[in-house]
Scaffold this motif. Structure first.
Motif, PDB file in Angstrom:
ATOM      1  N   TYR A 232       0.795  -1.388   0.059  1.00  0.00           N
ATOM      2  CA  TYR A 232       0.038  -0.126   0.223  1.00  0.00           C
ATOM      3  C   TYR A 232       0.822   1.301  -0.107  1.00  0.00           C
ATOM      4  CZ  TYR A 232      -3.472   3.438   1.516  1.00  0.00           C
ATOM      5  OH  TYR A 232      -4.266   4.452   1.664  1.00  0.00           O
ATOM      6  N   GLN A 236       0.663   4.124  -2.975  1.00  0.00           N
ATOM      7  CA  GLN A 236       0.041   5.204  -2.754  1.00  0.00           C
ATOM      8  C   GLN A 236       1.249   6.354  -3.002  1.00  0.00           C
ATOM      9  OE1 GLN A 236      -2.753   6.087  -2.890  1.00  0.00           O
ATOM     10  NE2 GLN A 236      -3.577   3.770  -2.480  1.00  0.00           N
ATOM     11  N   LYS A 238       3.706   6.341  -5.006  1.00  0.00           N
ATOM     12  CA  LYS A 238       4.072   6.590  -6.435  1.00  0.00           C
ATOM     13  C   LYS A 238       3.012   7.120  -7.186  1.00  0.00           C
ATOM     14  CE  LYS A 238       6.302   3.103  -8.948  1.00  0.00           C
ATOM     15  NZ  LYS A 238       6.852   1.732  -9.250  1.00  0.00           N
ATOM     16  N   ILE A 239       1.778   6.885  -6.681  1.00  0.00           N
ATOM     17  CA  ILE A 239       0.668   7.484  -7.343  1.00  0.00           C
ATOM     18  C   ILE A 239       0.582   9.172  -6.800  1.00  0.00           C
ATOM     19  CG2 ILE A 239      -1.840   7.826  -6.949  1.00  0.00           C
ATOM     20  CD1 ILE A 239      -2.215   4.880  -6.598  1.00  0.00           C
ATOM     21  N   VAL A 241       3.396  10.878  -6.106  1.00  0.00           N
ATOM     22  CA  VAL A 241       4.614  11.707  -6.909  1.00  0.00           C
ATOM     23  C   VAL A 241       4.143  11.548  -8.438  1.00  0.00           C
ATOM     24  CG1 VAL A 241       6.900  11.267  -7.599  1.00  0.00           C
ATOM     25  CG2 VAL A 241       6.314  11.011  -5.406  1.00  0.00           C
ATOM     26  N   GLY A 242       3.544  10.542  -9.113  1.00  0.00           N
ATOM     27  CA  GLY A 242       3.350  10.561 -10.510  1.00  0.00           C
ATOM     28  C   GLY A 242       2.125  11.442 -10.774  1.00  0.00           C
ATOM     29  N   SER A 243       1.270  11.709  -9.842  1.00  0.00           N
ATOM     30  CA  SER A 243       0.179  12.665 -10.011  1.00  0.00           C
ATOM     31  C   SER A 243       0.547  14.105  -9.913  1.00  0.00           C
ATOM     32  CB  SER A 243      -1.112  12.308  -9.139  1.00  0.00           C
ATOM     33  OG  SER A 243      -0.865  12.590  -7.859  1.00  0.00           O
ATOM     34  N   THR A 255      -3.666  16.075  -2.873  1.00  0.00           N
ATOM     35  CA  THR A 255      -5.090  15.266  -2.503  1.00  0.00           C
ATOM     36  C   THR A 255      -4.535  14.123  -1.720  1.00  0.00           C
ATOM     37  OG1 THR A 255      -5.059  14.168  -4.887  1.00  0.00           O
ATOM     38  CG2 THR A 255      -6.437  16.104  -4.308  1.00  0.00           C
ATOM     39  N   GLN A 256      -3.456  13.397  -2.252  1.00  0.00           N
ATOM     40  CA  GLN A 256      -3.055  12.059  -1.636  1.00  0.00           C
ATOM     41  C   GLN A 256      -2.647  12.163  -0.112  1.00  0.00           C
ATOM     42  OE1 GLN A 256      -3.987   9.388  -3.582  1.00  0.00           O
ATOM     43  NE2 GLN A 256      -1.935   8.619  -3.477  1.00  0.00           N
ATOM     44  N   TYR A 258      -3.536  15.151   1.983  1.00  0.00           N
ATOM     45  CA  TYR A 258      -4.596  15.596   2.915  1.00  0.00           C
ATOM     46  C   TYR A 258      -5.559  14.602   3.088  1.00  0.00           C
ATOM     47  CZ  TYR A 258      -8.000  18.072  -0.019  1.00  0.00           C
ATOM     48  OH  TYR A 258      -9.098  18.351  -0.909  1.00  0.00           O
ATOM     49  N   LEU A 259      -5.944  13.761   2.044  1.00  0.00           N
ATOM     50  CA  LEU A 259      -7.116  12.929   2.172  1.00  0.00           C
ATOM     51  C   LEU A 259      -6.436  11.645   2.880  1.00  0.00           C
ATOM     52  CD1 LEU A 259      -9.018  13.354  -1.095  1.00  0.00           C
ATOM     53  CD2 LEU A 259      -9.596  14.075   0.890  1.00  0.00           C
ATOM     54  N   ASP A 260      -5.233  11.589   3.279  1.00  0.00           N
ATOM     55  CA  ASP A 260      -4.754  10.404   4.213  1.00  0.00           C
ATOM     56  C   ASP A 260      -4.486   9.144   3.154  1.00  0.00           C
ATOM     57  OD1 ASP A 260      -4.554  11.876   6.643  1.00  0.00           O
ATOM     58  OD2 ASP A 260      -6.490  11.505   7.084  1.00  0.00           O
ATOM     59  N   PHE A 261      -4.258   9.348   2.091  1.00  0.00           N
ATOM     60  CA  PHE A 261      -3.921   8.118   1.405  1.00  0.00           C
ATOM     61  C   PHE A 261      -2.284   7.689   1.764  1.00  0.00           C
ATOM     62  CE2 PHE A 261      -7.637   9.329  -0.965  1.00  0.00           C
ATOM     63  CZ  PHE A 261      -8.271   8.193  -0.960  1.00  0.00           C
ATOM     64  N   GLU A 276       4.453  15.887  -4.655  1.00  0.00           N
ATOM     65  CA  GLU A 276       3.227  15.787  -5.168  1.00  0.00           C
ATOM     66  C   GLU A 276       2.635  17.224  -5.318  1.00  0.00           C
ATOM     67  OE1 GLU A 276      -0.043  14.330  -2.509  1.00  0.00           O
ATOM     68  OE2 GLU A 276      -1.466  14.128  -4.250  1.00  0.00           O
TER      69      GLU A 276
ATOM     70  N   LEU B  41       8.271   8.994 -13.438  1.00  0.00           N
ATOM     71  CA  LEU B  41       6.831   9.036 -12.751  1.00  0.00           C
ATOM     72  C   LEU B  41       5.843  10.295 -13.128  1.00  0.00           C
ATOM     73  CD1 LEU B  41       7.907   7.964  -9.438  1.00  0.00           C
ATOM     74  CD2 LEU B  41       6.631   6.411 -11.010  1.00  0.00           C
ATOM     75  N   ASN B  46       2.491  10.402 -16.089  1.00  0.00           N
ATOM     76  CA  ASN B  46       1.790  11.428 -15.132  1.00  0.00           C
ATOM     77  C   ASN B  46       0.085  11.106 -15.164  1.00  0.00           C
ATOM     78  OD1 ASN B  46       0.201  14.712 -15.428  1.00  0.00           O
ATOM     79  ND2 ASN B  46       0.856  13.945 -13.698  1.00  0.00           N
ATOM     80  N   TYR B  49      -0.854   8.051 -13.277  1.00  0.00           N
ATOM     81  CA  TYR B  49      -0.896   8.332 -11.812  1.00  0.00           C
ATOM     82  C   TYR B  49      -1.918   9.596 -11.516  1.00  0.00           C
ATOM     83  CZ  TYR B  49       3.096   5.299 -10.936  1.00  0.00           C
ATOM     84  OH  TYR B  49       3.878   4.120 -11.265  1.00  0.00           O
ATOM     85  N   LEU B  50      -2.177  10.299 -12.369  1.00  0.00           N
ATOM     86  CA  LEU B  50      -3.364  11.302 -11.992  1.00  0.00           C
ATOM     87  C   LEU B  50      -4.724  10.538 -12.196  1.00  0.00           C
ATOM     88  CD1 LEU B  50      -2.925  14.340 -11.681  1.00  0.00           C
ATOM     89  CD2 LEU B  50      -3.767  14.737 -13.908  1.00  0.00           C
TER      90      LEU B  50
END
Lengths: 374, 659
Positions: A232, A236, A238-239, A241-243, A255-256, A258-261, A276, B41, B46, B49-50
């Motif tokens: 997990y 999470q 990588k998501i 950083v990637g996003s 969002t990752q 502050y929404l505690d992911f 992020e 990444l 991008n 992952y977004l």
């Protein structure tokens, strides 16, 4: 040579003040600011417990570092072994009477602060080695006795930290120690031999690992094995950083996080949060900031006349590099998850204290760069 | 004092310098690697992952769709959505849930069973999910809760919508009812599955079930940002749902209510139909029950009451009740005989109360006998002996064709009700296929008086009567109002056009055969079902005599006022074979056990001068048709005719009601 010795001995306070490395200090201040803002962001844009104590710690320890910078390098040299032994004793104390938290016993209750001696050991080991090799002549470095002693010095704290258990910190101590050994001229063949031995003994080492540690290594090779369990954190992270993309989601808009992911966002995963929100550009700039700090530290080492100062600066610069690299590689999915803070950025008093002690010695080396230690 | 020689010191410095240089080069490479990973990444992947991050943080909540209404012909809502008062608690927002819920229990006076159910529900859901303490607070409870609200922090009285049937038991069998969607509903109906939210009510039976896909509506959607634990943080988007289609029916609530009133405490059914448009004005099955009971899960006691009622309220007698039609089939038998030229209207039979055929005695209902009767008299007094003889000459297969053509033995609706039954009109072929035995001639005789194998639903008898009364034309029975529905005038002109075509057609005599071939097809709608118009006229006239001439079986139920004057035919169908000894006893109805009593039937149409409506009245174990069913028809006819003008008014300027 005589002249210089005399000069350094007699330099005034203002001369010392002038000889501080202001670029390095400036970079550290910037890093302190960035880390405080990041801490502020982990708490969803409000100054709560973590932010407050992080800022206070930074200010207190940074001031302490400035004061300690004026301590004569000779003094740092003379307390090199004592410092190591004190920290070693604290480690033993921790493993006997330490404070337990989340399954490991890492902390010593000093009434005013819960100290994590393993963090201090990261600096102490470098100081100890710097002093050891300062006295050892180059042709005696690869003596049997001069090989055994540093190995014992290194193995003792590692074993204590592993038993806490704290795999991450012990690995970091080990790597920093090995780097100093390498810098001080230990024959390269020993490193090759020992890494071969390590490789062969790896299966046995693994069999000694705790189940959760094995799981982490397995998870590293395939995070999707168990996306809601041990995989997990890395998924999470990588998501997050990637996003972030090129320019990030914006300050306080991750969002990752502050929404505690995002797990452990105050400590080990603080870089994920930063990345992020600030994106690729911000991340590269942060990396650049660390690179400047490492470069300035190494540069001080280059101009130091004493071998103690030189080796300490080189060793410390390298270990900062190791901490940064291990932490970032970990949150970016390049290394398995082991507990390793990002210097100054991550929340944690002992880590901050140790880091600042290290920079005190570095600054002291700068001020007393022309001094030769007997 | 310099440690080591200056030479070794220099070597030491140069070694560490050299090694540091190598290390620095390595560091650059490693930092390069980290930047490369960041690039991979954040720049290359991008998008991926977004999407993953949005998938993490955004969640949609489907809101329950609002169900379409049912309206009667006049636009009155007969199944709608009622505002209901609900009580919600979000346990997470309550400081001390246990003491709060006990307080609420006291205020609402909940019993222990309900209370335990609420606690169980609370434990099965997440603390931030809304706990519905009550789905339907009474007004008193709602007022009480509001009164104490200041000391009940965390309790939310909420206004919501729920299905309601304002006419309670009046439309139960026609509309059906809704209840919580079951696993089966989800499996069988994809539309339900697509729109399902916890607590969704779907149609379980009747029109509510068969029109589910029109009624159900579209879900509203609320899109929320949620945190890692699934808690809603803030609302991102709200899409309004769409109310389901509202459906207008052909029924008239006034008539329907009258039917319910007339059948009070009885088991039976009444159907009323427009003989031209096929509109069902009323269709009621009794006893009924209140469909509102099913909304929140019926209580055990209520369910037991319905289930154990000996008169079986759950059965929709109008379309699923199969009964021998008894003498109400006689008009069709007579028509069939005339159409097939088996007898002439002047054919006479001497009725002595019984007749011996094929070595068996067949009794007329009148023990003393009717004497010499012709066809008209036989219909008027319902002489069984005459019909035995006529059926014998007609044969069951020819009777079967006529009966089927006029609507017996077939479903009246096109699969609107899944529970509707076909009924049975026997034929020699049917018996051979179904029972594997040959037709016995005696069976023809009892089929001719509507006993034996023949079984019809009350609605089929109504349709048969309507198609006789309109002059013998096929009509389209319906309960749902459509925009494309033809008006009375259009249908009438269509019928007369079809009749002209038939008269001018070359195969006048063979039209019967033709019609059979094309029966059930759309083009045969509003076409004549007869060969000779006079035959229909004859039968209708005989039915008039049966009701309005002295000696007719329903003479006592006649209305002399021309406006309301109707014609009809009684029917009394035997439930079980009675022995000779029982026949001699001639018991009074009260002396026979309920289950053994005859069914009472009556079919009628009116007003006689210009017929417009047909009805069938069926009373289960009601005794004789003349004494039980016909008086009900008399009372109902008044209401039906009185409502006629209202109905016509709506038809003329009712376009605003068309949905």
């Amino acid at each position: 040579m005589f002249q210089e010795t005399a000069l350094s001995g007699q330099s005034t306070f203002f001369q010392k003040l002038r000889s501080l490395d202001y670029i390095l200090l400036f970079c550290l201040l910037i890093l302190g600011l960035v880390s405080s803002l990041s801490m502020y962001s982990t708490e969803g844009g409000s100054v709560l417990y973590h932010t407050k104590s992080h800022i206070i710690r930074f200010i207190v320890f940074f001031s302490m570092m400035l004061i300690f910078s004026f301590v004569n390098l000779k003094l740092w040299h003379s307390i090199g072994y004592i410092f190591y032994f004190v920290v070693l004793c604290l480690l033993i104390w921790a493993s006997l009477y330490g404070v337990k938290a989340s399954g490991s016993q890492r902390w010593v209750d000093l009434y005013f602060i819960n100290l994590q001696p393993s963090e201090l050991m990261k600096v102490a080991i470098i100081m100890c080695f710097a002093k050891f090799y300062h006295r050892t002549q180059i042709h005696l470095v690869n003596n049997f006795k001069n090989l055994i002693v540093p190995i014992v010095i290194l193995i003792l704290p590692i074993l204590l930290v592993v038993s806490q258990p704290d795999l991450g910190t012990s690995i970091l101590i080990g790597i920093s120690g090995l780097v100093v050994l390498w810098l001080s001229g230990v024959n390269a063949k020993y490193f090759i031999y020992s890494s071969l031995v390590l490789l062969i003994s790896l299966p046995f080492v693994i069999s000694f690992l705790k189940p959760y540690q094995k799981l982490r290594i397995l998870t590293f090779f395939n995070p999707d094995r168990d996306p809601l369990g041990s995989g997990y954190q890395i998924i999470q992270s990588k998501i997050a950083v990637g996003s972030g993309g090129l320019s990030g989601k914006g300050f306080l808009k991750g969002t990752q996080s502050y929404l505690d992911f995002l797990p452990e966002k105050h400590t080990d995963f603080i870089f994920t949060l930063f990345s992020e929100e600030q994106g690729f550009i911000g991340s590269v700039l942060l990396l650049l900031l660390y690179a400047i700090i490492i470069y300035r530290t190494a540069k001080i080492g280059t101009s130091a006349r004493s071998f103690f100062g030189k080796l300490f600066c080189y060793g410390y610069a390298s270990s900062i590099f190791v901490y940064v690299t291990v932490n970032m590689s970990m949150v970016l999915g390049l290394l398995p998850i082991v507990g390793s803070p990002l210097p100054i950025m991550s929340y944690g008093g002992s880590s901050m204290l140790a880091t600042m002690i290290g920079f005190s010695v570095v600054m002291s080396t700068k001020i007393y760069q022309k001094q030769i230690i007997a | 004092m310099i440690s080591g020689g200056s030479d070794t010191s220099y070597r030491k410095h140069s070694v560490v310098g050299r090694r540091m240089f190598i290390l620095s080069a390595a560091k650059l490479v490693v930092f390069g690697g980290i930047i490369a990973q960041l690039f991979s990444l954040q720049i290359n992947q991008n998008k991926k992952y977004l999407t993953l991050s949005d998938k993490n943080r955004l969640r949609e909540w489907k809101l329950p769709p609002i169900r379409g209404d049912f309206q009667d012909f006049f636009g009155n809502t007969i199944a709608g959505n009622l505002k209901v008062y609900q009580l919600h608690i979000i346990p997470e927002q309550v400081e001390n849930f246990n003491s709060l819920i006990i307080r609420v229990k006291d205020i609402l006076e909940l019993d222990q069973k309900t209370f335990n159910k609420i606690i169980k529900k609370k434990n099965s859901q997440k603390p931030w999910e809304t706990l519905i303490v009550s789905e339907n607070l009474s007004w008193d409870q709602f007022v009480k809760i509001n009164f104490y609200l200041h000391e009940l922090s965390g309790v939310k009285p909420v206004l919501s919508v729920a299905r309601s049937y304002p006419y309670n038991e009046n439309y139960t069998h026609l509309l059906g009812y809704v209840a919580q969607a079951s696993q089966n509903d989800l499996i069988n109906n994809n539309e339900i599955k697509k729109r399902h939210v916890p607590g969704l009510r779907v149609g379980k039976i009747g029109l509510e079930r068969s029109l589910e896909n029109d009624l159900i509506g579209m879900n509203g959607v609320q899109r929320y940002e949620v945190n890692a634990y699934g808690k809603r943080i803030n609302q991102i988007d709200h899409i309004e749902g769409q109310k389901g289609k509202s459906i207008r029916l052909t029924v008239d609530t006034k008539i329907q209510q009258k039917c319910n009133e007339l059948l009070k405490d009885r088991a039976g059914s009444i159907s009323v139909m427009d003989i031209y448009t096929g509109d069902i004005l009323a269709m009621h099955s009794s006893p009924s029950f209140d469909p509102n009971l099913f909304l929140y899960g019926i209580s055990y006691q209520d369910w037991e009451n319905i289930r154990n009622n000996p008169k079986k309220p759950l059965i929709n007698r109008s379309i699923t009740g199969l009964y021998p039609p008894g003498s109400t089939i006689k008009p069709i038998v007579a028509l069939s005989a005339l159409e097939n030229n088996v007898i002439s209207p002047n054919f006479k039979v001497n009725c002595s109360g019984k007749i011996e055929m094929y070595g068996q005695i067949y009794n007329c209902w009148k023990k003393k006998g009717h004497g010499v009767v012709n066809l008209r008299d036989a219909l008027k007094v319902s002489c069984d002996t005459f019909f035995y003889e006529m059926s014998r000459r007609l044969g069951v297969d020819r009777l079967n064709k006529t009966a089927k053509k006029f609507g017996l033995g077939n479903k009246v609706f096109n699969n609107i009700f899944n529970e509707e039954k076909n009924g049975l009109v026997p034929s020699t072929e049917w018996k051979k296929n179904a029972l594997g035995r040959g037709w016995v001639l005696g069976e023809t005789l009892i089929t001719g008086i509507g006993q034996g194998y023949i079984q019809t639903t009350p609605l089929q008898l109504c349709l048969m009567t309507a198609q006789l009364a309109n002059g013998g034309f096929r009509i389209n029975p319906k309960v749902i109002v459509n925009k494309e529905d033809l008006t009375f005038e259009e249908i009438k002109s269509k019928m007369s056009k079809n009749l002209e075509k038939k008269i001018q057609g070359p195969e006048f005599d063979d039209a019967l055969v033709d019609l059979k071939a094309s029966s059930g097809q759309e083009d045969s709608l509003y076409s004549p079902l007869f060969r000779n118009k006079e035959n229909i006229k004859f039968v209708l006239e005989a039915m008039f005599a049966s009701t309005n001439e002295f000696g007719g079986t329903s003479y006592s139920s006649r209305i002399e006022d021309k406006k309301y004057q109707f014609a009809g035919k009684t029917g009394t169908s035997q439930v079980k074979r009675i022995t000779e000894a029982q026949r001699e006893l001639d018991l009074d109805i009260a002396q026979i056990p309920y289950e053994d009593r005859d069914h009472a039937l009556y079919i009628a149409f009116g007003p006689y001068k210009n017929p417009r409506y047909a009805m069938s009245v069926f009373i289960e174990h009601g005794g004789s048709g003349g004494s039980t069913a016909a008086p009900i028809a008399k009372k109902l006819f008044k209401v039906v005719i009185d409502r006629h003008d209202e109905r016509e008014k709506i038809k003329q300027n009712g376009s605003n009601l068309e949905i």
